[in-house]
Structures are given as structure tokens and as C-alpha cells.
Design a protein around this motif. Sequence first.
Motif, PDB file in Angstrom:
ATOM      1  N   GLU A 270       0.836  -1.204   0.000  1.00  0.00           N
ATOM      2  CA  GLU A 270       0.000   0.000   0.000  1.00  0.00           C
ATOM      3  C   GLU A 270       0.871   1.255   0.000  1.00  0.00           C
ATOM      4  O   GLU A 270       0.610   2.224  -0.721  1.00  0.00           O
ATOM      5  N   GLU A 271       1.933   1.210   0.798  1.00  0.00           N
ATOM      6  CA  GLU A 271       2.857   2.344   0.876  1.00  0.00           C
ATOM      7  C   GLU A 271       3.476   2.617  -0.503  1.00  0.00           C
ATOM      8  O   GLU A 271       3.577   3.760  -0.943  1.00  0.00           O
ATOM      9  N   HIS A 433       2.008   4.660   5.258  1.00  0.00           N
ATOM     10  CA  HIS A 433       1.060   3.539   5.410  1.00  0.00           C
ATOM     11  C   HIS A 433       1.821   2.376   6.033  1.00  0.00           C
ATOM     12  O   HIS A 433       2.860   1.978   5.522  1.00  0.00           O
TER      13      HIS A 433
END
Length: 446
Positions: A270-271, A433
Motif C-alpha cells: 500500500e505504501e 502507510h
Amino acid sequence: MSKPDDPIGFGETEIPHGETLLEVDGLSKYFASESGLLAGISLETDQFPPVSFGVDQVKAVDDVSFEITMGETLGLVGESGCGKSTLGRTLLRLLDPTDGTITFKNDDLAELSGEELRQKRSEIQMIFQDPQSSLDPRMKVGQIIEEPMRAHDMFDDEGREARAKELLEKVGLDPRHYNRYPHAFSGGQRQRINLARALSVDPDFVVCDEPVSALDVSIQAQVMNTMEELQAEFGLTYLFIAHDLSVIRHISDRVAVMYLGHIVEIAEKEELFENPQHPYTKALLESIPVPDPRESDARGVLEGEVPSPQDPPSGCRFRTRCPQLIAPEAYEFTDEEWAHARTFMRAVKRRTFEPMAAAEIRREFFDGDLPRGDAGEIVKDAIDAVATDTGRGDESDDERDGWEMATDLLLESFAEQSICARERPAYDVEPEHGTEQHFAACHMHR
Ligand SMILES: Nc1ncnc2c1ncn2[C@@H]1O[C@H](COP(=O)(O)OP(=O)(O)OP(=O)(O)O)[C@@H](O)[C@H]1O
């Protein structure tokens, strides 16, 4: 995770979920660029003797370090030729590393050979892109799946057959197809046979090299879903190689981005997708096709060619294509001046504009205002070298024309003086994230 009473698993592995299973440190794989007697010999007419014996090497994987933890999927993405397959094969010791260590459950695979390496090979398996050519058409599916077990002396004939049939079911095929030949199966089914074969020896770690790239998009998701189910059931760890970011996004827990033999960014999925920090990663993400064609013009594209892995750029390997190349400290560029100078340097190098008069070039690239100080003098000389009214192309006494002179002047004065050319970047970034390490090899984070 395989349970001790699971008929198909061989019991718990000793590394707990989330602990490091594989650690790669400073791994390199160089190839000799040509084979044969004359490899590496080149003719240099301006020297005596006119022959040099430099060994040209393709730096396919160059000083790469990362870890993979038990039970995770690390996606490995990058353009064709960046070294993904070479890295995967070197981890498995299908290729001998040029340098570095590969620590797998406390053993350095780079050091193992003979029987020790053979033993380890049952714990690490590989699945390849082309399910057609990786299955021997003369062997029945059952034999194909049993082959690795036979090679590692696992079970007797009956035991192998029982396990092969069970695995067929686990990968979503009909155990009654044990006696069929590969040609009777579709591409997706053949990749499932490959999966069953890889899992037959109960590996901990599977290197999956573009396993769904040859399949229809609709089949890709199904095969990936099966791979995820098998991962959960057998406690598998995957290195998943793909050039397709939507595939990487589907399956990965963390993602490593590779460019020209280096890993340039690693972060949690996600990051990486929501907060990419390397200009190459950003360019890759922006190049994902969008469903709405009206949006496509606004998207960034990767400019220029990937440099040769035989002679990769110093410092940051992406710097020759990077839209954010950092200004050299030797000059006092304002941001705007540097942006203009950088655009002009790239345009001259790639000869992307028609010859025009010096004043027109100033207007086109510098809004009429050259950078102040020494940088301005350099830009002026470069403009004069390519302009139609001052161009020195016809006057040059050697083969170098005005464009070449201008390119050399700009690159040597500016691009080669940038920190991006002088130092190899390696920085940890604060993730937005999740909590996993976010590594970005870009001097913007210095
Ligand atoms: N056996 C070899 N001998 C010489 N050079 C090689 C060899 N194998 C790979 N290379 C070179 O090493 C570089 C990396 O290749 P590699 O196949 O690992 O890239 P890749 O990212 O997996 O690309 P693709 O997705 O196209 O397979 C390329 O420049 C390739 O030409």
C-alpha cells in the motif's frame, strides 16, 4: 501453514511466520558479454598496440540486498531486462553469484555446492512463465508432479502417486487426470500442474518468475487466488516476479522495484502504490494504462532508453532518465534555471528539436533568460554549438559535430557533477502507510 497431521505437509518448518527466511546481501551476478575466443577484445585504432583486452561484463544484478520473511509475498517489478529473472535464478543457485551472500535458514546458499546444495533445493522451488515449454509433452501429468519427489528420494511409488493426486486436487485440478498428457490442458491448468510439481517436495520458498504473464487476464486472477490459498495452507513464502503492476498489486505483501540491476525502492504494497518515493517507481505507476483515454495525455512517460547494463551510469542508475535530476552544487541555479537547463540538456542529447537560431533556442528553452554566472556561460556555448546561425558543425575538424560537442559540454558540466552521478543513493523514508521499512534509493531523500 501445514499441520503435523496434514497428510500432505511434512510438518512445521522451524522459522516462525514473520521471521526472516531469506536474506540477500550485496548480491551480484555479472555475465561475460560475449562468449568465444574474441570476447572482450576490442580494436582501438588510436593506440598502440591497437587491441585492448577489457572484459566486458553485463551487470545484470549489481549489489542487491533485501530480506524476505516467512509466509510473505515479495513482489519484484521492473521493466524487461532490469535483472529480475537473473536475480530469481541466482537465489536458487541455478546461476552462480558473482558476489554476495544468500542466507537461507542460516546457510549461505552462495557457498553451498554438491550434495548440500542438492538437499537445499527441495526447500526452494521455482515456477516459470511459460507453462507450455516447462512441461515435458512426453510425460504424463502424474510423472511430471512426481519427478522432483523421485529426485529427492521422497516416498515409494505408491506414496508419490497418492501425493501427486492430492496435490492435483489442491491446485484445483481433477485427480483423475493423473494419466493425461500436458497438451490436454489449457494454459492456466498447465500452470497449476507446475504449481503441484513445485509443491510436491514441500518447499518453504517458491520463486515465481512471471507465472501468470502468459495467461489471459481472466485466468490470471484465478491462478493467483489459488497461489494465495496454497500459500496460506502450506505456509509458503513467495518471491513473485512480474512486470505487470496490477499483478504485483494483487498478490504482494511488499514490493521491490528493480532498475538496471539495482533495487531502487522497497516498501509495503500500500505504501509503495500510495506513497511512491523513487522517480522511477512514480514513472512506472504513471505508465499503468488508464481506462479513460482522455486522461492518458496527462500521464508521465518514461523518456529515453534504458542504458546498457555493460556500462551503467555511476551513482543513481536512473539519473540519465530521471525528471528530477538534482542540480550540481558547483553552480547557483535557481529551481527554474535548473529546470530549463535540464530540459535543454536532455533535448540536445536526444536531438529532439529542429535546428534553429541561437535567439530562438534561448526563447524556446530559457524564456529568453539564460542562467546567471558560469552556468549561463556553459549554456551559451552549448547553444552556440547547435544553433543555425552560430553552429560550428561544419567547422569541426574531427567527427564531432556541434550537437556532440554541446552534449558533452552540458553532460560533463552539469549531469556528471550532480550528486546523482557521484554517489549511490540509499535512504530510509518514513512510511505513511503501515510500519514496514520503506527504502528509496534517491538523493531527494538525503
Ligand atoms: N546468460 C546470459 N548471458 C549474458 N547476458 C545475460 C544472460 N542472461 C541475462 N542477461 C542479460 O542480463 C540482463 C538482465 O536480464 P534478465 O533476464 O534478468 O532481466 P528481466 O528483468 O528478467 O527481463 P525479462 O522480463 O525480459 O526476462 C539483460 O541485459 C540480459 O540481456
